[in-house]
Design an enzyme around this catalytic site. Structure first.
Site, PDB file in Angstrom:
ATOM      1  N   CYS A   2     -14.227 -48.872 -23.226  1.00  0.00           N
ATOM      2  CA  CYS A   2     -15.218 -48.614 -24.224  1.00  0.00           C
ATOM      3  C   CYS A   2     -13.998 -48.571 -25.957  1.00  0.00           C
ATOM      4  O   CYS A   2     -13.370 -48.318 -25.538  1.00  0.00           O
ATOM      5  CB  CYS A   2     -16.651 -47.958 -24.209  1.00  0.00           C
ATOM      6  SG  CYS A   2     -17.295 -48.263 -22.885  1.00  0.00           S
ATOM      7  N   ARG A  27      -8.941 -53.631 -25.906  1.00  0.00           N
ATOM      8  CA  ARG A  27      -9.293 -52.962 -24.454  1.00  0.00           C
ATOM      9  C   ARG A  27     -10.469 -53.535 -23.078  1.00  0.00           C
ATOM     10  O   ARG A  27     -10.277 -52.558 -22.484  1.00  0.00           O
ATOM     11  CB  ARG A  27     -10.044 -51.480 -25.397  1.00  0.00           C
ATOM     12  CG  ARG A  27      -9.516 -50.792 -26.378  1.00  0.00           C
ATOM     13  CD  ARG A  27     -10.173 -50.513 -27.304  1.00  0.00           C
ATOM     14  NE  ARG A  27     -10.877 -49.004 -26.718  1.00  0.00           N
ATOM     15  CZ  ARG A  27     -10.269 -47.516 -26.514  1.00  0.00           C
ATOM     16  NH1 ARG A  27      -8.750 -47.122 -27.353  1.00  0.00           N
ATOM     17  NH2 ARG A  27     -10.472 -46.536 -25.939  1.00  0.00           N
ATOM     18  N   TRP A  75     -17.375 -51.275 -22.089  1.00  0.00           N
ATOM     19  CA  TRP A  75     -16.931 -52.194 -20.932  1.00  0.00           C
ATOM     20  C   TRP A  75     -18.028 -51.722 -19.759  1.00  0.00           C
ATOM     21  O   TRP A  75     -17.510 -50.289 -19.637  1.00  0.00           O
ATOM     22  CB  TRP A  75     -15.432 -51.717 -20.637  1.00  0.00           C
ATOM     23  CG  TRP A  75     -14.707 -51.659 -19.280  1.00  0.00           C
ATOM     24  CD1 TRP A  75     -13.880 -53.227 -19.039  1.00  0.00           C
ATOM     25  CD2 TRP A  75     -14.612 -51.653 -18.013  1.00  0.00           C
ATOM     26  NE1 TRP A  75     -13.213 -53.374 -17.718  1.00  0.00           N
ATOM     27  CE2 TRP A  75     -13.883 -52.030 -16.962  1.00  0.00           C
ATOM     28  CE3 TRP A  75     -15.375 -50.001 -18.116  1.00  0.00           C
ATOM     29  CZ2 TRP A  75     -13.645 -51.703 -15.923  1.00  0.00           C
ATOM     30  CZ3 TRP A  75     -14.616 -49.451 -16.140  1.00  0.00           C
ATOM     31  CH2 TRP A  75     -13.583 -51.179 -15.511  1.00  0.00           C
ATOM     32  N   ASN A  99     -18.274 -43.526 -25.188  1.00  0.00           N
ATOM     33  CA  ASN A  99     -17.428 -44.014 -24.131  1.00  0.00           C
ATOM     34  C   ASN A  99     -17.024 -42.966 -22.684  1.00  0.00           C
ATOM     35  O   ASN A  99     -16.898 -41.809 -23.196  1.00  0.00           O
ATOM     36  CB  ASN A  99     -15.555 -44.142 -24.566  1.00  0.00           C
ATOM     37  CG  ASN A  99     -14.683 -44.730 -23.749  1.00  0.00           C
ATOM     38  OD1 ASN A  99     -15.195 -45.445 -22.736  1.00  0.00           O
ATOM     39  ND2 ASN A  99     -13.365 -44.293 -24.308  1.00  0.00           N
ATOM     40  N   GLY A 100     -17.215 -43.728 -22.131  1.00  0.00           N
ATOM     41  CA  GLY A 100     -17.201 -42.236 -20.463  1.00  0.00           C
ATOM     42  C   GLY A 100     -17.424 -42.421 -19.492  1.00  0.00           C
ATOM     43  O   GLY A 100     -18.699 -43.937 -19.534  1.00  0.00           O
ATOM     44  N   GLU A 481       4.747 -55.654  -9.126  1.00  0.00           N
ATOM     45  CA  GLU A 481       5.027 -55.315 -10.161  1.00  0.00           C
ATOM     46  C   GLU A 481       4.407 -57.717 -10.414  1.00  0.00           C
ATOM     47  O   GLU A 481       3.019 -57.076 -11.080  1.00  0.00           O
ATOM     48  CB  GLU A 481       5.757 -55.312 -10.904  1.00  0.00           C
ATOM     49  CG  GLU A 481       5.999 -55.862 -12.950  1.00  0.00           C
ATOM     50  CD  GLU A 481       4.125 -55.235 -13.548  1.00  0.00           C
ATOM     51  OE1 GLU A 481       3.425 -55.039 -12.182  1.00  0.00           O
ATOM     52  OE2 GLU A 481       4.407 -55.470 -14.209  1.00  0.00           O
ATOM     53  N   LYS A 485       0.301 -58.473 -12.026  1.00  0.00           N
ATOM     54  CA  LYS A 485       0.392 -59.340 -12.998  1.00  0.00           C
ATOM     55  C   LYS A 485      -0.154 -61.063 -12.700  1.00  0.00           C
ATOM     56  O   LYS A 485      -1.197 -61.369 -13.999  1.00  0.00           O
ATOM     57  CB  LYS A 485       1.790 -59.810 -13.499  1.00  0.00           C
ATOM     58  CG  LYS A 485       3.017 -58.912 -14.396  1.00  0.00           C
ATOM     59  CD  LYS A 485       2.455 -58.095 -15.747  1.00  0.00           C
ATOM     60  CE  LYS A 485       1.302 -57.800 -15.932  1.00  0.00           C
ATOM     61  NZ  LYS A 485       1.429 -56.237 -15.638  1.00  0.00           N
ATOM     62  N   GLU A 488      -3.686 -60.173 -12.153  1.00  0.00           N
ATOM     63  CA  GLU A 488      -4.768 -59.506 -12.955  1.00  0.00           C
ATOM     64  C   GLU A 488      -4.988 -60.598 -14.202  1.00  0.00           C
ATOM     65  O   GLU A 488      -6.806 -60.491 -15.037  1.00  0.00           O
ATOM     66  CB  GLU A 488      -4.168 -57.911 -13.373  1.00  0.00           C
ATOM     67  CG  GLU A 488      -2.463 -58.616 -14.402  1.00  0.00           C
ATOM     68  CD  GLU A 488      -2.492 -57.120 -15.106  1.00  0.00           C
ATOM     69  OE1 GLU A 488      -3.849 -56.639 -15.806  1.00  0.00           O
ATOM     70  OE2 GLU A 488      -0.884 -56.434 -15.193  1.00  0.00           O
ATOM     71  N   HIS A 504       6.715 -57.719  10.318  1.00  0.00           N
ATOM     72  CA  HIS A 504       5.380 -56.680  10.602  1.00  0.00           C
ATOM     73  C   HIS A 504       3.992 -57.246  10.364  1.00  0.00           C
ATOM     74  O   HIS A 504       3.753 -56.349  10.466  1.00  0.00           O
ATOM     75  CB  HIS A 504       6.572 -55.205   9.873  1.00  0.00           C
ATOM     76  CG  HIS A 504       7.646 -54.622  11.191  1.00  0.00           C
ATOM     77  ND1 HIS A 504       7.859 -54.237  11.907  1.00  0.00           N
ATOM     78  CD2 HIS A 504       8.590 -54.508   9.873  1.00  0.00           C
ATOM     79  CE1 HIS A 504       8.821 -54.517  12.359  1.00  0.00           C
ATOM     80  NE2 HIS A 504       9.642 -54.232  10.443  1.00  0.00           N
ATOM     81  N   LYS A 604      -7.616 -52.305 -21.226  1.00  0.00           N
ATOM     82  CA  LYS A 604      -5.853 -52.082 -21.801  1.00  0.00           C
ATOM     83  C   LYS A 604      -6.393 -50.255 -21.394  1.00  0.00           C
ATOM     84  O   LYS A 604      -5.231 -50.083 -21.332  1.00  0.00           O
ATOM     85  CB  LYS A 604      -5.930 -52.492 -22.989  1.00  0.00           C
ATOM     86  CG  LYS A 604      -4.403 -51.909 -23.895  1.00  0.00           C
ATOM     87  CD  LYS A 604      -3.126 -53.076 -23.196  1.00  0.00           C
ATOM     88  CE  LYS A 604      -2.296 -52.719 -22.813  1.00  0.00           C
ATOM     89  NZ  LYS A 604      -1.464 -53.229 -21.981  1.00  0.00           N
TER      90      LYS A 604
HETATM   91  C1  AGP Z   1      -1.202 -53.367 -16.444  1.00  0.00           C
HETATM   92  O1  AGP Z   1      -1.092 -54.653 -16.019  1.00  0.00           O
HETATM   93  C2  AGP Z   1      -2.245 -53.226 -15.731  1.00  0.00           C
HETATM   94  N1  AGP Z   1      -2.628 -53.336 -17.414  1.00  0.00           N
HETATM   95  C3  AGP Z   1      -3.181 -51.773 -15.376  1.00  0.00           C
HETATM   96  O2  AGP Z   1      -2.535 -51.748 -14.080  1.00  0.00           O
HETATM   97  C4  AGP Z   1      -2.260 -50.912 -15.745  1.00  0.00           C
HETATM   98  O3  AGP Z   1      -1.045 -51.006 -16.162  1.00  0.00           O
HETATM   99  C5  AGP Z   1      -2.764 -49.120 -15.206  1.00  0.00           C
HETATM  100  O4  AGP Z   1      -4.253 -49.313 -16.400  1.00  0.00           O
HETATM  101  C6  AGP Z   1      -1.977 -47.845 -16.323  1.00  0.00           C
HETATM  102  O5  AGP Z   1      -1.694 -47.964 -18.080  1.00  0.00           O
HETATM  103  P1  AGP Z   1      -1.124 -47.463 -18.609  1.00  0.00           P
HETATM  104  O6  AGP Z   1       0.293 -47.491 -18.704  1.00  0.00           O
HETATM  105  O7  AGP Z   1      -1.750 -46.991 -20.129  1.00  0.00           O
HETATM  106  O8  AGP Z   1      -1.505 -45.566 -18.141  1.00  0.00           O
END
Ligand code: AGP
Length: 609
Positions: A2, A27, A75, A99-100, A481, A485, A488, A504, A604
């Site tokens: 949020c 965010r 969020w 937020n939280g 990674e 990518k 997500e 395996h 974010k």
């Molecule tokens: C990565 O593309 C994602 N947005 C997510 O996995 C991100 O890397 C993760 O939430 C960690 O965020 P930070 O680096 O701000 O701690």
């Protein structure tokens, strides 16, 4: 997560609140709302589900008056994303954004119901407003009512509150989720992060854990968790606001992918002294890695995969054993922390709750707490002994791109420093390796100038329902990674696997419907990768081989889709091969029409567990 905005201003607050909320869109959110105290003292609000334009439309036909207001992008954690559950939440004379997570909200709701306060939503946030309203009904002034409310809450929160009849009062509190106060000319502001406040002010103060802030146009009184009036440092931000400009790109993610050469150059230059002959690595000068028997690297998501790459580097070059883990698992397994351990936390935002909690687990146990972050004023940075900034510049796209490669650059330089401290690398070798690192930005720049073949491969990928990324050695974390990518931002199920693991189990997945992306620079593991490639081609997989010219020639015409990469120092291939996997994900998402910069359900900065 949020986003919170507050304005105690001298102009109509509604349009300014919405503009500020736009700078928090990155965010991730699913609904938004604002509330104001109108001149005759009543509180009114407008809320909308979906993007901010929905709220703007509502304000055209139902404008909100008032020069003091709060705003929120939600969020959803408790209660589905709809207008009723959108913030601000009102109860009696109180309006709240949050937020939280309030972990004891059900118990509090039950108590309030017994006192005749009936909730109207499914949210934990409404409970805050109801509790404060109850204390006001019992005769407490707003500040006391807010104090009493905060004492009843458990969990993590950043809160902003308005009170009917109080046109020059805003109360804010921080416990676990970041909050910043901004100073204007006879105006005061509040924001979840400084980026949202920048267009209004560059003069800010970050609230600390447990702080309660009483804002009026004339200024702010901040009380610590013990109730003492404290003064928190005032910082002057130097970021320009143009980072909110896509600079002609279609998405922030695209812009940030293409920004990587510049971002990397900044990151590398900030830790290399060129003055004397050779190259002096200028970081963690007070720390001698000879005294460090073990390193632990903790992070989440993409940052964790950067740690995974660093594990290979550190163990190979500095000969220090490295333990890596994801923040959400680390502290719950209660790992013993060996005497002398260096605990390193990697986080773009510096606010990831799981990583911050893991850091707090290590306080008092590790010899040194180091954080590698993109936001030097973040909670993780503020709670570390040493901070290494990655200087990537604000990363707006939810999918991390330039932060990943800049994290790798800083982790690599730290590795070289550790190897140097332990005399595991010669000065000549250091100079050569640093020179290769310094030439990387221009190599990447050239590569980014010719990426058309990737778009065709990406468009084919976008029709798949399962994709496999394979790699060995340094390319294994890059495969992980790449899968993250793609999944997500294009919502395509994808997995990264160690190529050697294929036999395996995962090879059972392979048929002509499964694209397989193989990351295989021409190194000592290349032949093994090619054997894996033949195994999946024999089972009709649609293979894309990402390698350098020599590797592609050696692989021959059996593989249909190829992506040619520049040849570099083999230690640096993760920084190079990060680009094609980012571009594959980007173009696949564009082809599918998903929300590239704010993918569904994602935020974010994940400031809740
Ligand atoms: C990565 O593309 C994602 N947005 C997510 O996995 C991100 O890397 C993760 O939430 C960690 O965020 P930070 O680096 O701000 O701690």
């Amino acid at each position: 997560m949020c986003g919170i905005i507050g304005i105690l201003g001298n102009h109509e607050a509604a349009p300014i609140l919405v503009e500020a909320l736009k700078r928090l869109e990155y965010r991730g959110y699913d609904s938004s709302g604002i509330a104001t105290v109108e001149s005759e003292g009543s509180i009114d609000r407008r809320r909308a589900v979906g993007k901010l334009v929905e709220l703007q439309d509502k304000l055209v036909f139902q404008p909100l008056k008032g020069k003091v207001g709060i705003g929120h992008t939600r969020w959803a954690t408790h209660g589905e994303p709809n207008e009723e559950n959108a913030h601000p939440h009102n109860s009696g004379a109180v309006s709240v954004v949050h937020n939280g997570i309030i972990e004891n909200f059900l118990e509090l709701r039950h108590e309030l119901r017994c006192d005749g306060y009936k909730p109207e939503t499914d949210t934990d946030t409404e409970t805050i407003a109801m509790l404060c309203s109850k204390f006001i009904d019992e005769g407490h002034e707003p500040i006391d009512a807010a104090r009493k409310t905060l004492l009843k809450l458990s969990g993590s929160f950043a809160i902003a509150m308005l009170f009917a009849g109080h046109e020059n009062l805003m109360i804010a509190a921080r416990s676990g989720s970041p909050l910043a106060v901004g100073y204007g000319k006879n105006e005061m502001y509040l924001g979840s992060d400084a980026l949202a406040l920048l267009p209004m002010t560059k003069k800010i103060t970050y609230l600390e854990e447990g702080d309660l802030a009483i804002l009026a146009r004339e200024g702010v009184d901040i009380y610590d968790h013990l109730g003492n009036l404290v003064s928190r440092p005032i910082k002057y931000l130097n970021q320009s606001t143009n980072f909110y400009d896509k600079s002609g790109f279609n998405h922030f993610m695209e812009k940030e992918i293409y920004e990587q050469p510049v971002a990397l150059e900044t990151a590398i230059k900030s830790y290399i002294c060129d003055k004397n002959v050779g190259a002096k690595i200028n970081l963690l000068k007070e720390l001698n890695f000879k005294e460090i028997p073990k390193i632990i690297l903790i992070a989440c998501g993409t940052a964790y995969y950067a740690c995974y790459v660093a594990k290979y580097w550190i163990e190979k070059l500095a000969k220090i054993p490295v333990e890596i883990d994801i923040g959400s698992e680390f502290r719950y397994r209660e790992p013993p922390i060996e005497k002398g351990t260096a605990a390193i936390f990697v986080s773009q935002s510096g606010e990831t709750a799981d990583t911050l909690a893991a850091l707090r687990y290590c306080v008092g146990k590790a010899k040194i707490i180091i954080s590698i972050v993109n936001v030097s004023t973040s909670s993780i940075a503020r709670e570390s002994d040493q901070v290494l900034e990655i200087h990537a510049g604000p990363e707006i796209g939810v999918a991390s791109t330039k932060a990943f490669t800049c994290q790798l650059a800083v982790l690599f330089l730290m590795t070289l420093k550790a190897a140097q401290d332990r005399s595991e690398i010669s000065e000549i070798n250091i100079a050569k390796t640093v020179s290769d690192l310094k030439s990387l930005p221009s190599t990447l720049n050239q590569y980014l100038g010719s990426t058309n073949s990737i778009q065709d491969i990406a468009y084919k990928l976008s029709t798949a329902s399962d994709v496999l990324f394979l790699g060995r050695g340094l390319m294994y974390p890059v495969a992980l990674e790449g899968a993250l990518k793609l999944k997500e931002i294009s919502y395509i199920h994808s997995e990264g696997y160690a190529a050697g693991e294929l036999k395996h189990g995962p090879i059972a997945l392979i048929d002509d419907s499964v694209p397989v992306i193989i990351l295989a620079p021409c190194d000592e593991l290349f032949e093994k990768n090619i054997s894996n490639m033949h195994e999946v081609i024999a089972r009709k997989a649609n293979v894309t081989l990402i390698s350098d010219k020599e590797g592609l020639q050696s692989a021959g015409s059996i593989v249909k889709n190829t992506i040619e990469m520049p040849r570099t120092n083999k230690l640096l291939t993760p920084l190079v091969y990060a680009l094609p996997i980012q571009l594959l994900a980007y173009f696949s998402a564009v082809s599918k029409g998903t929300d590239v910069d704010q993918p569904r359900n994602l935020a974010k900065s994940v400031t809740v567990e």
